[in-house]
Motif scaffolding. Structure first.
Motif, PDB file in Angstrom:
ATOM      1  N   THR A  42       0.843  -1.194   0.000  1.00  0.00           N
ATOM      2  CA  THR A  42       0.000   0.000   0.000  1.00  0.00           C
ATOM      3  C   THR A  42       0.880   1.247   0.000  1.00  0.00           C
ATOM      4  N   VAL A  43       0.256   2.399  -0.110  1.00  0.00           N
ATOM      5  CA  VAL A  43       0.978   3.670  -0.065  1.00  0.00           C
ATOM      6  C   VAL A  43       0.981   4.165   1.381  1.00  0.00           C
ATOM      7  N   PRO A  44       2.149   4.523   1.918  1.00  0.00           N
ATOM      8  CA  PRO A  44       2.171   5.079   3.287  1.00  0.00           C
ATOM      9  C   PRO A  44       1.272   6.297   3.404  1.00  0.00           C
ATOM     10  N   GLU A  45       0.711   6.496   4.577  1.00  0.00           N
ATOM     11  CA  GLU A  45      -0.181   7.629   4.795  1.00  0.00           C
ATOM     12  C   GLU A  45       0.566   8.954   4.651  1.00  0.00           C
ATOM     13  N   ILE A  46      -0.133   9.931   4.118  1.00  0.00           N
ATOM     14  CA  ILE A  46       0.424  11.289   4.053  1.00  0.00           C
ATOM     15  C   ILE A  46       0.398  11.882   5.454  1.00  0.00           C
ATOM     16  N   ASP A  47       1.544  12.333   5.905  1.00  0.00           N
ATOM     17  CA  ASP A  47       1.662  12.859   7.268  1.00  0.00           C
ATOM     18  C   ASP A  47       2.639  14.025   7.245  1.00  0.00           C
ATOM     19  N   VAL A  48       2.131  15.205   6.874  1.00  0.00           N
ATOM     20  CA  VAL A  48       2.973  16.388   6.764  1.00  0.00           C
ATOM     21  C   VAL A  48       2.476  17.446   7.737  1.00  0.00           C
ATOM     22  N   SER A  49       3.296  17.788   8.693  1.00  0.00           N
ATOM     23  CA  SER A  49       2.951  18.843   9.638  1.00  0.00           C
ATOM     24  C   SER A  49       3.683  20.128   9.251  1.00  0.00           C
ATOM     25  N   THR A  50       3.298  21.233   9.838  1.00  0.00           N
ATOM     26  CA  THR A  50       3.906  22.518   9.521  1.00  0.00           C
ATOM     27  C   THR A  50       5.415  22.471   9.739  1.00  0.00           C
ATOM     28  N   GLY A  51       6.145  22.947   8.755  1.00  0.00           N
ATOM     29  CA  GLY A  51       7.601  22.976   8.863  1.00  0.00           C
ATOM     30  C   GLY A  51       8.273  21.684   8.473  1.00  0.00           C
ATOM     31  N   LYS A  52       7.500  20.711   8.016  1.00  0.00           N
ATOM     32  CA  LYS A  52       8.050  19.412   7.624  1.00  0.00           C
ATOM     33  C   LYS A  52       7.762  19.143   6.156  1.00  0.00           C
ATOM     34  N   PHE A  53       8.488  18.190   5.579  1.00  0.00           N
ATOM     35  CA  PHE A  53       8.150  17.680   4.253  1.00  0.00           C
ATOM     36  C   PHE A  53       8.223  16.158   4.284  1.00  0.00           C
ATOM     37  N   GLY A 116     -10.313 -12.381  -2.457  1.00  0.00           N
ATOM     38  CA  GLY A 116      -9.416 -11.520  -1.685  1.00  0.00           C
ATOM     39  C   GLY A 116      -8.425 -10.786  -2.557  1.00  0.00           C
ATOM     40  N   ALA A 117      -7.916 -11.451  -3.571  1.00  0.00           N
ATOM     41  CA  ALA A 117      -6.973 -10.812  -4.494  1.00  0.00           C
ATOM     42  C   ALA A 117      -7.682  -9.747  -5.327  1.00  0.00           C
ATOM     43  N   GLN A 118      -8.935 -10.009  -5.713  1.00  0.00           N
ATOM     44  CA  GLN A 118      -9.712  -9.000  -6.431  1.00  0.00           C
ATOM     45  C   GLN A 118      -9.840  -7.733  -5.598  1.00  0.00           C
ATOM     46  N   LYS A 119     -10.141  -7.901  -4.321  1.00  0.00           N
ATOM     47  CA  LYS A 119     -10.287  -6.739  -3.436  1.00  0.00           C
ATOM     48  C   LYS A 119      -8.975  -5.972  -3.337  1.00  0.00           C
ATOM     49  N   ASN A 120      -7.864  -6.694  -3.188  1.00  0.00           N
ATOM     50  CA  ASN A 120      -6.568  -6.030  -3.087  1.00  0.00           C
ATOM     51  C   ASN A 120      -6.211  -5.298  -4.373  1.00  0.00           C
ATOM     52  N   LEU A 121      -6.572  -5.891  -5.515  1.00  0.00           N
ATOM     53  CA  LEU A 121      -6.258  -5.248  -6.787  1.00  0.00           C
ATOM     54  C   LEU A 121      -7.062  -3.965  -6.969  1.00  0.00           C
ATOM     55  N   LEU A 122      -8.356  -4.047  -6.735  1.00  0.00           N
ATOM     56  CA  LEU A 122      -9.184  -2.847  -6.895  1.00  0.00           C
ATOM     57  C   LEU A 122      -8.795  -1.764  -5.901  1.00  0.00           C
ATOM     58  N   ASN A 123      -8.449  -2.167  -4.682  1.00  0.00           N
ATOM     59  CA  ASN A 123      -7.995  -1.183  -3.697  1.00  0.00           C
ATOM     60  C   ASN A 123      -6.675  -0.552  -4.130  1.00  0.00           C
ATOM     61  N   SER A 124      -5.806  -1.342  -4.776  1.00  0.00           N
ATOM     62  CA  SER A 124      -4.525  -0.808  -5.241  1.00  0.00           C
ATOM     63  C   SER A 124      -4.716   0.333  -6.228  1.00  0.00           C
ATOM     64  N   TYR A 125      -5.740   0.231  -7.046  1.00  0.00           N
ATOM     65  CA  TYR A 125      -6.015   1.281  -8.024  1.00  0.00           C
ATOM     66  C   TYR A 125      -6.876   2.418  -7.464  1.00  0.00           C
ATOM     67  N   PHE A 126      -7.916   2.073  -6.713  1.00  0.00           N
ATOM     68  CA  PHE A 126      -8.944   3.063  -6.400  1.00  0.00           C
ATOM     69  C   PHE A 126      -9.078   3.407  -4.912  1.00  0.00           C
ATOM     70  N   GLY A 127      -8.532   2.598  -4.026  1.00  0.00           N
ATOM     71  CA  GLY A 127      -8.710   2.812  -2.597  1.00  0.00           C
ATOM     72  C   GLY A 127      -7.814   3.896  -2.030  1.00  0.00           C
ATOM     73  N   SER A 128      -8.139   4.316  -0.815  1.00  0.00           N
ATOM     74  CA  SER A 128      -7.379   5.386  -0.156  1.00  0.00           C
ATOM     75  C   SER A 128      -5.955   4.958   0.192  1.00  0.00           C
ATOM     76  N   SER A 129      -5.719   3.652   0.337  1.00  0.00           N
ATOM     77  CA  SER A 129      -4.365   3.177   0.595  1.00  0.00           C
ATOM     78  C   SER A 129      -3.660   2.759  -0.693  1.00  0.00           C
ATOM     79  N   GLY A 130      -4.348   2.950  -1.835  1.00  0.00           N
ATOM     80  CA  GLY A 130      -3.759   2.694  -3.139  1.00  0.00           C
ATOM     81  C   GLY A 130      -3.411   3.997  -3.833  1.00  0.00           C
ATOM     82  N   VAL A 131      -3.352   3.960  -5.164  1.00  0.00           N
ATOM     83  CA  VAL A 131      -2.918   5.150  -5.904  1.00  0.00           C
ATOM     84  C   VAL A 131      -4.084   6.051  -6.309  1.00  0.00           C
ATOM     85  N   GLN A 132      -5.300   5.658  -5.942  1.00  0.00           N
ATOM     86  CA  GLN A 132      -6.490   6.517  -6.045  1.00  0.00           C
ATOM     87  C   GLN A 132      -6.740   7.070  -7.449  1.00  0.00           C
TER      88      GLN A 132
END
Length: 501
Positions: A42-53, A116-132
């Motif tokens: 999956t894609v790591p969560e976006i976690d950017v606070s002020t003054g950070k990148f 289960g693999a179908q779910k993981n594939l669709l999530n990889s493309y469209f889910g919030s932990s995928g590439v959306q």
């Protein structure tokens, strides 16, 4: 005991953050990430606070998204490396989105996997932990990536379209997967439809391949579009747009040479059909707000077809111009200027691209080809870029004609696995981080030929800078924000990186 407790909390933290690393596999051509029913990166969560990148990286020898973070500096007088200066950046085009096509072949391959693999594939493309992915292209009937040739009304002479009917392919391989993707995307997936051919009886060849519309069926063909949108709406699927015709030049190629489902239009024929039939029919219907995308063909033919959107009668119905990438080597990037109109603002969208046969599992070079095409299109005003098939098998199919192609995700239905290729991660950096309605920024930089970048201001207020390093050496990069703060980082050799701050 202490060690076990430590490992437990590390695993718990990773699980709670929802991040899973790539299960990397070496192939003859490079590396892929292997997914199945039980595991998928999956894609790591976006976690950017002020003054950070935060920086997300994918390189030729390390698939997946590797996240790191750092601190912004108030200013810098050091000669750190290559500079990307956003201080005086002007705004350019809005981002429309990125995605791929829900072809029959994609649906067949996805449905061949365990649940289960179908779910993981669709999530990889469209889910919030995928590439959306935020765009989806839906073929109107059969394409070269179907297992048979068909339209929605193969009854000769059905002028009133009484026999129009969606097919099994729609009900099994398209609509259910589109609805799942739509749900995963939190209802933010925009779909556009493209036709490959009219029913053979509407054409002068009476064939699926080649031919043009007979004059008496111009309005019937426009009504066919309305029927399609109505039937999909009944199934719970709505559309954002449509293209006027997939590759209209193909319709003039003899079927013995190119047996692909196709329908030809000359410039004059396209003007007539759009101005007298398609445009008025759409705008007077319940689907009046659909975006009408002209061309949907190679950039090399923009010179020929540009009069369609410059014409007063047909141009008033056109909202955007779509281009395919297959003949890009025969025309410079600057030809994309012809996609503009002197009379109105049009968006530019890459509507189809893919690498050819055979499947080269793990090819970094094929991922690079996506990256370079997207960046060059964006330099000339594109707002998005579309892949072709979402998913293919290891033979590059199935297909109704011998036309095997490659795809960002390849299915191995004998093992229940699927493989994410460098093309997937190349697309992912853009689709995940350049969100729809982001505004592309015109920036100053001193990058060399091996380094390219795209920057955009996102709707959430974050700035995204994508840096591509084609070279064989890592490169130091300094980014200066609009406020003057500075971040310094090193981007790996042969990598694509997204910096958020």
């Amino acid at each position: 005991m202490v060690l076990l407790t430590y490992i437990f909390f590390i695993l718990l933290f990773t699980y709670c953050k929802g991040y899973h690393e790539c299960n990397q596999k070496k192939t003859d051509y490079g590396y892929v990430c292997v997914c199945d029913s039980s595991k998928c990166d999956t894609v790591p969560e976006i976690d950017v606070s002020t003054g950070k990148f935060q920086m997300f990286s994918t390189s030729s020898n390390k698939m997946g998204f590797t996240a790191s973070s750092g601190t912004l500096k108030p200013s810098s007088n050091t000669n750190f490396g290559y500079k990307i200066d956003l201080q005086n950046s002007s705004v350019k085009q809005k981002v429309i989105g990125f995605g791929g096509a829900f072809t029959d072949s994609s649906g067949i391959n996805i449905k061949s996997l365990p649940e289960g693999a179908q779910k993981n594939l669709l999530n990889s493309y469209f889910g919030s932990s995928g590439v959306q992915y935020s765009l989806g292209r839906v073929p109107m009937g059969g394409t070269d990536f179907s297992i048979r040739q068909y339209t929605y009304d193969d009854h000769d002479g059905d002028l009133e379209l009484k026999y129009f009917s969606l097919q099994n392919e729609d009900h099994v391989y398209k609509i259910p997967l589109i609805k799942k993707a739509y749900k995963l995307s939190n209802n933010s997936l925009n779909l556009f439809a493209s036709s490959w051919t009219a029913p053979p009886w509407m054409k002068n060849t009476d064939m699926y391949a080649s031919g043009i519309l007979k004059d008496e069926y111009y309005q019937t063909w426009a009504d066919y579009y309305i029927k399609f949108f109505q039937e999909y709406k009944k199934s719970g699927v709505n559309f954002w747009g449509l293209t006027t015709q997939n590759e209209p030049v193909d319709g003039f190629v003899p079927s013995l040479v190119f047996p692909l489902n196709s329908l030809g239009f000359t410039t004059a024929q396209m003007k007539k059909w759009v101005s007298e039939n398609l445009g008025p029919t759409i705008r007077k219907s319940e689907f009046k707000d659909l975006k009408i995308i002209a061309h949907d063909d190679q950039r090399t033919f923009l010179q020929i077809f540009s009069s369609v959107w410059e014409d007063d009668d047909s141009g008033k119905y056109i909202d955007g111009v779509g281009v395919h990438w297959y003949w890009d080597a025969f025309a410079p990037n600057s030809v994309l200027e012809l996609a503009k109109s002197s009379k109105k603002d049009l968006f530019l969208l890459g509507t189809e691209a893919c690498n050819g046969a055979p499947v080269k599992l793990g090819s970094w070079e094929r991922g690079q080809s996506y990256i370079k095409s997207i960046i060059s299109d964006f330099e000339y005003g594109a707002g998005g870029w579309m892949d072709f098939n979402l998913v293919l098998n290891q033979e590059g199919g199935p297909h109704v004609i011998l036309n095997p192609l490659d795809s960002p995700i390849i299915v191995n239905n004998s093992t229940g696995e699927f493989y994410k290729q460098p093309m997937y991660y190349a697309m992912g950096h853009f689709s995940k981080f350049l969100r729809p309605d982001s505004v592309v920024l015109e920036v100053q930089n001193n990058l060399t030929a091996n380094l390219k970048s795209v920057a955009a201001l996102r709707p959430d207020g974050l700035t995204a800078v994508i840096v591509y390093n084609e070279g064989s050496e890592s490169a130091k990069v300094e980014v200066i924000s609009k406020g003057g703060s500075v971040l310094q980082t090193s981007v790996p050799a042969k990598s694509i990186n997204t910096i958020l701050f």
